[in-house]
Every structure is written in structure tokens, then in C-alpha cells.
Design an enzyme around this catalytic site. Structure first.
Site, PDB file in Angstrom:
ATOM      1  N   ASP A 182      99.988  57.170  -8.071  1.00  0.00           N
ATOM      2  CA  ASP A 182      99.057  56.740  -7.017  1.00  0.00           C
ATOM      3  C   ASP A 182      99.142  57.761  -5.882  1.00  0.00           C
ATOM      4  O   ASP A 182     100.116  57.784  -5.136  1.00  0.00           O
ATOM      5  CB  ASP A 182      99.445  55.341  -6.529  1.00  0.00           C
ATOM      6  CG  ASP A 182      98.641  54.878  -5.322  1.00  0.00           C
ATOM      7  OD1 ASP A 182      97.896  55.699  -4.730  1.00  0.00           O
ATOM      8  OD2 ASP A 182      98.766  53.700  -4.956  1.00  0.00           O
ATOM      9  N   ASP A 232     111.544  41.452 -26.789  1.00  0.00           N
ATOM     10  CA  ASP A 232     112.812  41.075 -27.426  1.00  0.00           C
ATOM     11  C   ASP A 232     113.915  42.090 -27.168  1.00  0.00           C
ATOM     12  O   ASP A 232     114.935  42.093 -27.872  1.00  0.00           O
ATOM     13  CB  ASP A 232     112.593  40.922 -28.948  1.00  0.00           C
ATOM     14  CG  ASP A 232     112.082  42.213 -29.572  1.00  0.00           C
ATOM     15  OD1 ASP A 232     111.907  43.218 -28.842  1.00  0.00           O
ATOM     16  OD2 ASP A 232     111.848  42.235 -30.800  1.00  0.00           O
ATOM     17  N   HIS A 248     106.766  48.546 -22.542  1.00  0.00           N
ATOM     18  CA  HIS A 248     106.990  49.205 -23.836  1.00  0.00           C
ATOM     19  C   HIS A 248     107.783  48.310 -24.788  1.00  0.00           C
ATOM     20  O   HIS A 248     107.644  48.401 -26.001  1.00  0.00           O
ATOM     21  CB  HIS A 248     107.694  50.546 -23.641  1.00  0.00           C
ATOM     22  CG  HIS A 248     106.808  51.595 -23.027  1.00  0.00           C
ATOM     23  ND1 HIS A 248     107.044  52.945 -23.149  1.00  0.00           N
ATOM     24  CD2 HIS A 248     105.672  51.495 -22.292  1.00  0.00           C
ATOM     25  CE1 HIS A 248     106.099  53.623 -22.501  1.00  0.00           C
ATOM     26  NE2 HIS A 248     105.254  52.759 -21.962  1.00  0.00           N
ATOM     27  N   SER A 256     114.056  45.086 -27.904  1.00  0.00           N
ATOM     28  CA  SER A 256     114.263  46.039 -29.013  1.00  0.00           C
ATOM     29  C   SER A 256     114.244  47.487 -28.523  1.00  0.00           C
ATOM     30  O   SER A 256     114.940  48.333 -29.065  1.00  0.00           O
ATOM     31  CB  SER A 256     113.221  45.833 -30.113  1.00  0.00           C
ATOM     32  OG  SER A 256     111.925  46.036 -29.604  1.00  0.00           O
ATOM     33  N   THR A 289     100.242  51.845  -9.679  1.00  0.00           N
ATOM     34  CA  THR A 289     100.212  51.944  -8.217  1.00  0.00           C
ATOM     35  C   THR A 289     101.540  52.464  -7.686  1.00  0.00           C
ATOM     36  O   THR A 289     101.681  52.742  -6.505  1.00  0.00           O
ATOM     37  CB  THR A 289      99.912  50.562  -7.581  1.00  0.00           C
ATOM     38  OG1 THR A 289      99.918  50.702  -6.173  1.00  0.00           O
ATOM     39  CG2 THR A 289     100.941  49.506  -7.957  1.00  0.00           C
ATOM     40  N   ASP A 312     100.145  48.130  -4.282  1.00  0.00           N
ATOM     41  CA  ASP A 312      98.939  47.702  -3.565  1.00  0.00           C
ATOM     42  C   ASP A 312      97.699  48.006  -4.402  1.00  0.00           C
ATOM     43  O   ASP A 312      97.812  48.484  -5.528  1.00  0.00           O
ATOM     44  CB  ASP A 312      98.889  48.386  -2.185  1.00  0.00           C
ATOM     45  CG  ASP A 312      98.905  49.907  -2.296  1.00  0.00           C
ATOM     46  OD1 ASP A 312      98.584  50.441  -3.385  1.00  0.00           O
ATOM     47  OD2 ASP A 312      99.241  50.572  -1.302  1.00  0.00           O
TER      48      ASP A 312
END
Ligand code: HEM
Length: 319
Positions: free
Chosen positions: A237, A75, A67, A77, A195, A245
Site C-alpha cells: 500500500d 489445519d 496460505h 499444514s 493494505t 485502512d
């Protein structure tokens, strides 16, 4: 020296500079070799301890790194709190970031500051801890290019570039292309981070009982779980929830992807992503190799280097 040789060597140097610039040559795995030689072990210990009390710690970090990088590059942010005096409108209040866990970043940052005060950026801590979190869960190990600096600004509006679980495959692919990530291999490889970690029912419950690409037995299980409400968590998962995996991809082949955006990678007829899912489902080595390459590409998105930005001492505010 004849002038044509001078001209061609100057052209060669220019070409080299452009090529190196394009691959962010400023970042290097040995960036802190002399200024913070124990960085790797400090982060491994801090994150290892965090994982002992919260198995999601590694998953939370890599999601924060993603994100961060999707909004104006890697950076740091995303870590800034609101700070009206300095004109900072935090990215944290925006929908995709409301469920990130910033305390884990603070814990690792504190350990790093104790070892090497004022040296290691928050953006680098996210990148490095992402790799360590993946490795601790059984995934690949790689040399993380380092040397990013932290921004002194945030871009709340820019969070619209982060993929949403309600996006179509076209929209997901566009968001990846917008930051120069590939809309097939990078998209499928990086989505493989699902996963491990959890998602809230509110991000997928619209599929229950309606989505033809959701296995009916799995759909019934999810219906039970989501009786707990929109904030109830479940495993991204379903087969090996905490292991890094290839089972994320085999789940997709069995219509057991949790998010619609996950399942679309496999269930969209004619999409270039289908063959990539099948390839990674069939070979963990191919998945790991591609994942590492795509993580390095993600980590190279518009870093601040040199004298740009700063090394924050507290990830939540500018110095
Ligand atoms: C490509 C489109 C993507 C979409 C639509 C998406 C969406 C989501 C959503 C909705 C959640 C659950 C959030 C919640 O319930 O609050 C989630 C969790 C997660 N995402 Fe993604 N994601 C995407 C790509 C990625 C990428 C590229 C990475 C990392 C490389 C990543 C890593 C994770 C992890 C590890 C979690 C679990 C975090 C935890 O347990 O707290 N995701 N994602």
C-alpha cells in the site's frame, strides 16, 4: 406422540445438524475459555512485542493463515517442515510459501505453550494472531471462532491452489471458488489485506513501463526501487504502508495498485469486482464489515475438529 410429529421433528433436527455442520458449529470464540483463559492477552503481548521489532509481523501472520487455509483448510499444514520419516513433503518449499516467516509463528507458539501447555493448536494461533495483527494496525476487531486442530500431513502439490501474482483475474476468481469463497466480495475484501506488508520486486516488476493500468509516476518510482533487484521489498500500500485502512482501494482507483492481481480487481472492465472496490474505497466501515465476514469464512474452511488431527506442541513437526 403421533408418528408424523416424530418424523417432522427428526427431519427438523437433521436439517439443523446439516445447517450447523455447514457453518462449522464446532468452532467457537469461547473454545479455550476454561483451558486457556488468558489466550487472547498472551497472543496480543507476544505479537505486540514482535511488531515493535518488525512492523510486518502482523502482515506476515495473516498471509500465513491465508496460505494455510487455501490448502486443504485451516489445519496448520503450511507450518510443517520436511519430515521424510513421517511422509511429510513440506508446503514451505513451494513458490508461494518460500517468503513466509515461520519464526514469528514459533515465537507466539512458545508464549502460548508457556501459558497453556499442549492446549492451543497452531492453526488456531494463526487465526487468532491474524485478527490481533489486523487490530494492532488499526483494523477491525472480531471474535475469532476457535477449536481447530492441527494436521498430521502436508500437501505440497496443493499449494498450486494459492493465488499467484501472475494469475489473471479469472484464475484468481477460480481459485477462490474452488474453496467455496465468493469470487467477488470475498476476493475483494480479503485482498484488502494488502493494505499492509511488503512484496518483492520479482512479483510485480514485469508491469513497470508496460502496464497501461500502472500510473506512470508510480511506475517510475517502482523502477528506481527495483534497481535493487528482484528481492527488493516495497510497500503493498503505497499511501499508508503500515496502517490497516481502506487506502488499498483508493490506490486501485488511482492505478497505484502494486500487484497486477490487485489492480485487475478495479481495471477489468465489466468485472463484478469493480463495484466492490468502489464501495470499499468509499467506506471504511463497509470494508471492515465485509473483511470480518470474509475472514471468518476463510477461517472456517475445512477445519479439523473433535478427535481429528492433534494439537501440535511444536508447529514445525507432528507430535
Ligand atoms: C487474491 C490473491 C492474492 C495474491 C495473488 C497475493 C499475492 C501476494 C504476493 C505476491 C505477495 C508478496 C510476496 C513476496 O514478495 O514474497 C503478497 C503479500 C502479502 N499478502 Fe497476498 N495475495 C493474495 C491474497 C491475499 C490474501 C487473501 C491475504 C490475507 C487475507 C493476503 C495477505 C498478504 C499480506 C499481508 C502480504 C504482505 C506480507 C509481508 O509483508 O510479509 N494476500 N501477497
Amino acid at each position: 406422540m403421533p408418528s408424523f410429529i416424530q418424523t417432522s421433528s427428526a427431519a427438523l433436527l437433521l436439517l439443523l445438524a446439516v445447517m450447523l455442520g455447514g457453518s462449522n458449529a464446532q468452532l467457537s470464540p469461547t473454545f479455550y475459555a476454561s483451558t486457556c483463559p488468558n489466550l487472547n492477552s498472551v497472543v496480543t503481548t507476544a505479537l505486540g512485542q514482535a511488531v515493535q521489532s518488525d512492523i510486518r509481523a502482523g502482515a506476515k501472520i495473516i498471509r500465513a493463515h491465508f496460505h494455510d487455509c487455501m490448502v486443504d483448510g485451516c489445519d496448520g499444514s503450511v507450518l510443517l517442515d520436511d519430515d521424510a520419516a513421517n511422509g511429510i513433503d513440506s508446503e514451505k518449499d513451494e513458490a508461494p510459501n518460500q517468503t513466509l516467516d515461520y519464526d514469528i509463528v514459533d515465537t507466539i507458539k512458545t508464549a502460548v505453550e508457556n501459558a497453556c501447555p499442549g492446549v492451543v493448536s497452531c492453526a488456531d494461533i494463526l487465526a487468532l494472531a491474524s485478527q490481533i495483527g489486523v487490530a494492532l494496525a488499526g483494523g477491525p476487531t472480531w471474535q475469532v471462532p476457535l477449536g481447530r486442530r492441527d494436521s498430521r500431513t502436508a500437501n505440497a502439490a496443493g499449494t498450486s491452489g494459492i493465488p499467484s501474482p501472475f494469475d489473471s483475474l479469472d484464475q484468481q476468481q477460480q481459485k477462490f471458488r474452488d474453496v467455496q469463497l465468493d469470487d467477488s466480495t470475498d476476493l475483494v475484501a480479503l485482498s484488502g489485506a494488502h493494505t499492509f506488508g511488503r512484496a518483492r520486486c520479482g512479483t510485480f516488476s514485469f508491469r513497470i513501463g508496460t502496464d497501461p493500468n500502472l500510473d506512470p509516476t508510480f511506475s517510475d518510482v517502482l523502477a528506481q526501487i527495483c534497481q535493487g533487484g528482484a528481492n527488493t521489498l516495497t510497500n503493498l500500500d503505497t499511501s499508508t504502508p503500515d496502517d490497516f485502512d481502506r487506502n488499498y482501494y483508493t490506490n486501485l482507483q488511482n492505478n497505484r495498485g502494486l500487484l497486477k492481481t490487485d489492480q485487475d480487481l478495479f481495471s477489468t472492465n465489466g468485472s463484478s469486482t469493480v463495484a466492490v472496490v468502489n464501495r470499499f474505497a468509499g467506506s471504511q466501515t463497509q470494508f471492515f464489515d465485509a473483511f470480518v465476514q470474509s475472514m471468518i469464512k476463510l477461517g472456517n474452511l475445512s477445519p479439523l475438529t473433535g478427535t481429528n488431527g492433534e494439537v501440535r506442541t511444536n508447529c514445525r513437526r507432528i507430535n
